[in-house]
Design a protein around this motif. Structure first.
Motif, PDB file in Angstrom:
ATOM      1  N   ILE A  10       0.844  -1.199   0.000  1.00 15.92           N
ATOM      2  CA  ILE A  10       0.000   0.000   0.000  1.00 15.92           C
ATOM      3  C   ILE A  10       0.881   1.251   0.000  1.00 15.92           C
ATOM      4  O   ILE A  10       0.598   2.231  -0.710  1.00 15.92           O
ATOM      5  CB  ILE A  10      -0.947  -0.013   1.212  1.00 15.92           C
ATOM      6  N   SER A  11       1.973   1.220   0.767  1.00 11.99           N
ATOM      7  CA  SER A  11       2.906   2.354   0.786  1.00 11.99           C
ATOM      8  C   SER A  11       3.547   2.554  -0.577  1.00 11.99           C
ATOM      9  O   SER A  11       3.709   3.690  -1.047  1.00 11.99           O
ATOM     10  CB  SER A  11       3.980   2.122   1.850  1.00 11.99           C
ATOM     11  N   ILE A  12       3.927   1.441  -1.227  1.00  8.13           N
ATOM     12  CA  ILE A  12       4.528   1.534  -2.565  1.00  8.13           C
ATOM     13  C   ILE A  12       3.517   2.087  -3.560  1.00  8.13           C
ATOM     14  O   ILE A  12       3.833   2.964  -4.375  1.00  8.13           O
ATOM     15  CB  ILE A  12       5.039   0.148  -3.017  1.00  8.13           C
ATOM     16  N   TYR A  13       2.293   1.587  -3.517  1.00  2.92           N
ATOM     17  CA  TYR A  13       1.253   2.010  -4.450  1.00  2.92           C
ATOM     18  C   TYR A  13       0.951   3.496  -4.300  1.00  2.92           C
ATOM     19  O   TYR A  13       0.889   4.237  -5.291  1.00  2.92           O
ATOM     20  CB  TYR A  13      -0.010   1.181  -4.209  1.00  2.92           C
ATOM     21  N   VAL A  14       0.768   3.931  -3.059  1.00  3.95           N
ATOM     22  CA  VAL A  14       0.454   5.344  -2.807  1.00  3.95           C
ATOM     23  C   VAL A  14       1.618   6.240  -3.218  1.00  3.95           C
ATOM     24  O   VAL A  14       1.430   7.279  -3.871  1.00  3.95           O
ATOM     25  CB  VAL A  14       0.104   5.551  -1.320  1.00  3.95           C
ATOM     26  N   GLY A  15       2.846   5.848  -2.860  1.00  5.13           N
ATOM     27  CA  GLY A  15       4.005   6.646  -3.236  1.00  5.13           C
ATOM     28  C   GLY A  15       4.154   6.765  -4.736  1.00  5.13           C
ATOM     29  O   GLY A  15       4.402   7.851  -5.271  1.00  5.13           O
ATOM     30  N   ASN A  16       3.976   5.644  -5.457  1.00  9.87           N
ATOM     31  CA  ASN A  16       4.089   5.677  -6.911  1.00  9.87           C
ATOM     32  C   ASN A  16       2.989   6.539  -7.537  1.00  9.87           C
ATOM     33  O   ASN A  16       3.234   7.288  -8.489  1.00  9.87           O
ATOM     34  CB  ASN A  16       4.003   4.255  -7.457  1.00  9.87           C
ATOM     35  N   ALA A  17       1.770   6.448  -6.992  1.00  6.82           N
ATOM     36  CA  ALA A  17       0.653   7.237  -7.527  1.00  6.82           C
ATOM     37  C   ALA A  17       0.920   8.736  -7.395  1.00  6.82           C
ATOM     38  O   ALA A  17       0.691   9.510  -8.334  1.00  6.82           O
ATOM     39  CB  ALA A  17      -0.638   6.858  -6.806  1.00  6.82           C
ATOM     40  N   PHE A  18       1.426   9.162  -6.245  1.00  4.51           N
ATOM     41  CA  PHE A  18       1.665  10.591  -6.044  1.00  4.51           C
ATOM     42  C   PHE A  18       2.931  11.057  -6.752  1.00  4.51           C
ATOM     43  O   PHE A  18       3.036  12.237  -7.115  1.00  4.51           O
ATOM     44  CB  PHE A  18       1.742  10.906  -4.546  1.00  4.51           C
ATOM     45  N   PHE A  19       3.865  10.158  -6.969  1.00  2.00           N
ATOM     46  CA  PHE A  19       5.089  10.565  -7.667  1.00  2.00           C
ATOM     47  C   PHE A  19       4.819  10.896  -9.124  1.00  2.00           C
ATOM     48  O   PHE A  19       5.603  11.617  -9.752  1.00  2.00           O
ATOM     49  CB  PHE A  19       6.143   9.465  -7.572  1.00  2.00           C
ATOM     50  N   THR A  20       3.724  10.381  -9.679  1.00  2.00           N
ATOM     51  CA  THR A  20       3.382  10.741 -11.056  1.00  2.00           C
ATOM     52  C   THR A  20       3.130  12.244 -11.185  1.00  2.00           C
ATOM     53  O   THR A  20       3.293  12.807 -12.272  1.00  2.00           O
ATOM     54  CB  THR A  20       2.132   9.970 -11.525  1.00  2.00           C
ATOM     55  N   ILE A  21       2.729  12.891 -10.084  1.00  2.00           N
ATOM     56  CA  ILE A  21       2.550  14.344 -10.129  1.00  2.00           C
ATOM     57  C   ILE A  21       3.890  15.021 -10.356  1.00  2.00           C
ATOM     58  O   ILE A  21       3.997  15.952 -11.166  1.00  2.00           O
ATOM     59  CB  ILE A  21       1.915  14.847  -8.809  1.00  2.00           C
ATOM     60  N   PHE A  22       4.923  14.562  -9.644  1.00  2.00           N
ATOM     61  CA  PHE A  22       6.247  15.146  -9.834  1.00  2.00           C
ATOM     62  C   PHE A  22       6.705  14.991 -11.279  1.00  2.00           C
ATOM     63  O   PHE A  22       7.191  15.946 -11.897  1.00  2.00           O
ATOM     64  CB  PHE A  22       7.265  14.488  -8.906  1.00  2.00           C
ATOM     65  N   VAL A  23       6.569  13.793 -11.828  1.00  2.00           N
ATOM     66  CA  VAL A  23       7.012  13.542 -13.202  1.00  2.00           C
ATOM     67  C   VAL A  23       6.266  14.444 -14.179  1.00  2.00           C
ATOM     68  O   VAL A  23       6.860  15.032 -15.092  1.00  2.00           O
ATOM     69  CB  VAL A  23       6.815  12.059 -13.563  1.00  2.00           C
ATOM     70  N   ALA A  24       4.946  14.579 -13.978  1.00  3.65           N
ATOM     71  CA  ALA A  24       4.138  15.383 -14.893  1.00  3.65           C
ATOM     72  C   ALA A  24       4.498  16.860 -14.806  1.00  3.65           C
ATOM     73  O   ALA A  24       4.670  17.534 -15.838  1.00  3.65           O
ATOM     74  CB  ALA A  24       2.658  15.178 -14.599  1.00  3.65           C
ATOM     75  N   VAL A  25       4.618  17.383 -13.594  1.00  7.26           N
ATOM     76  CA  VAL A  25       4.863  18.819 -13.426  1.00  7.26           C
ATOM     77  C   VAL A  25       6.287  19.186 -13.830  1.00  7.26           C
ATOM     78  O   VAL A  25       6.503  20.116 -14.616  1.00  7.26           O
ATOM     79  CB  VAL A  25       4.588  19.252 -11.972  1.00  7.26           C
ATOM     80  N   ALA A  26       7.283  18.471 -13.301  1.00  8.52           N
ATOM     81  CA  ALA A  26       8.675  18.787 -13.638  1.00  8.52           C
ATOM     82  C   ALA A  26       8.918  18.613 -15.126  1.00  8.52           C
ATOM     83  O   ALA A  26       9.552  19.462 -15.771  1.00  8.52           O
ATOM     84  CB  ALA A  26       9.620  17.898 -12.825  1.00  8.52           C
ATOM     85  N   GLY A  27       8.422  17.525 -15.697  1.00  7.57           N
ATOM     86  CA  GLY A  27       8.585  17.316 -17.126  1.00  7.57           C
ATOM     87  C   GLY A  27       7.792  18.306 -17.955  1.00  7.57           C
ATOM     88  O   GLY A  27       8.246  18.757 -19.009  1.00  7.57           O
TER      89      GLY A  27
END
Length: 283
Positions: free
Chosen positions: A64-81
């Protein structure tokens, strides 16, 4: 007041341009579902990979920690990119960067306005991923389980730090060739490992661990997990309270934001001095 209206109009028009460039090939809802497919597919890949070590990943706190972390990290990838991509797109693809730069509005505000629409799309995709996990996978990540007093400020600061990182990438793109568009994705892959998204920072080598502990995304991911009831994913961060973690995240966000504007301004001045602000590299 007129200056504030002018800045707000610049931001609004930049968002409108960004939306047209992103979604003019289809309808709004089809594009939103399309934007959610990639991060959702990655989450499902993680789910089935984790089934090798757990018969029921949806009930495993580590997964669950991995899933949640990966889901929110997509925001970083989208915004920074997304921030960095504005430079490549306007300079190399449409070749209009000189006209936008001459407009009587701050160039950095236009870039952030373009990235804001990417952020909105990423947030919608995140909501889809969480709803899918709560309904189809029966994971305890529904909105009723969220500690909003942790999630909201941590995510706001995480988004600001992601935009700051994107501004650094955008500044570098101003003085480099078009292949620098891969820089944001490459950095995102590195941060995926070093910031404790898929693995605890404790599992990284000492150098990678030091890099991760110096980045705001590490503390953002930890606070997001705690907002969903997760605690103990990273032993080195487990003993730190919520308030100190929030303080570290705030300090790093301010530092990265200040550094981002300094780097972007330095690269912008360098590009103007060398006459390469609107120079296309053609490869």
């Amino acid at each position: 007041m007129s200056s504030w209206r002018h800045l707000a109009a610049t931001l609004r028009h930049a968002m409108w341009i960004g939306w047209q460039m992103e979604s003019n090939w289809t309808s709004t809802w089809v594009y939103i579902l399309y934007a959610a497919v990639r991060p959702m597919a990655l989450c499902m890949i993680l789910y089935y990979l984790y089934m090798v070590v757990s018969a029921n990943p949806a009930a495993d706190p580590t997964f669950i920690s991995i899933y949640v972390g990966n889901a929110f990290f997509t925001i970083f990838v989208a915004v920074a990119g997304g921030v960095a991509w504005v430079i490549i797109q306007d300079r190399e693809h449409f070749r209009i960067i000189r006209y936008i730069y001459m407009a009587p509005s701050p160039f950095w505000l236009y870039i952030l306005g373009r990235a804001l629409i990417v952020l909105v799309i990423a947030l919608v995709s995140l909501a889809i991923i969480l709803v899918f996990a709560a309904t189809a996978l029966a994971m305890p990540v529904g909105f009723a389980h969220i500690h909003w007093h942790l999630l909201v400020p941590a995510t706001v600061m995480g988004i600001v730090s992601a935009a700051a990182m994107g501004m650094i990438f955008a500044g570098v793109c101003l003085i480099t060739a078009r292949h620098s568009m891969m820089m944001a994705e490459g950095a995102g892959a590195v941060f995926l490992l070093t910031c404790g998204v898929l693995y605890p920072v404790d599992a990284m080598p000492l150098v990678a661990r030091a890099v991760g502990m110096a980045l705001p995304m590490t503390y953002w991911m930890e606070l997001v997990r705690r907002a969903f009831g997760g605690l103990g994913f990273s032993p080195v961060l487990k003993g730190i309270g919520n308030a100190p973690l929030m303080g570290v995240l705030a300090a790093l966000t301010v530092a990265f934001t200040a550094s981002a504007f300094w780097v972007f301004r330095a690269c912008e001045n360098n590009a103007k001095r060398r006459g390469v602000l609107d120079q296309t590299t053609n490869y």
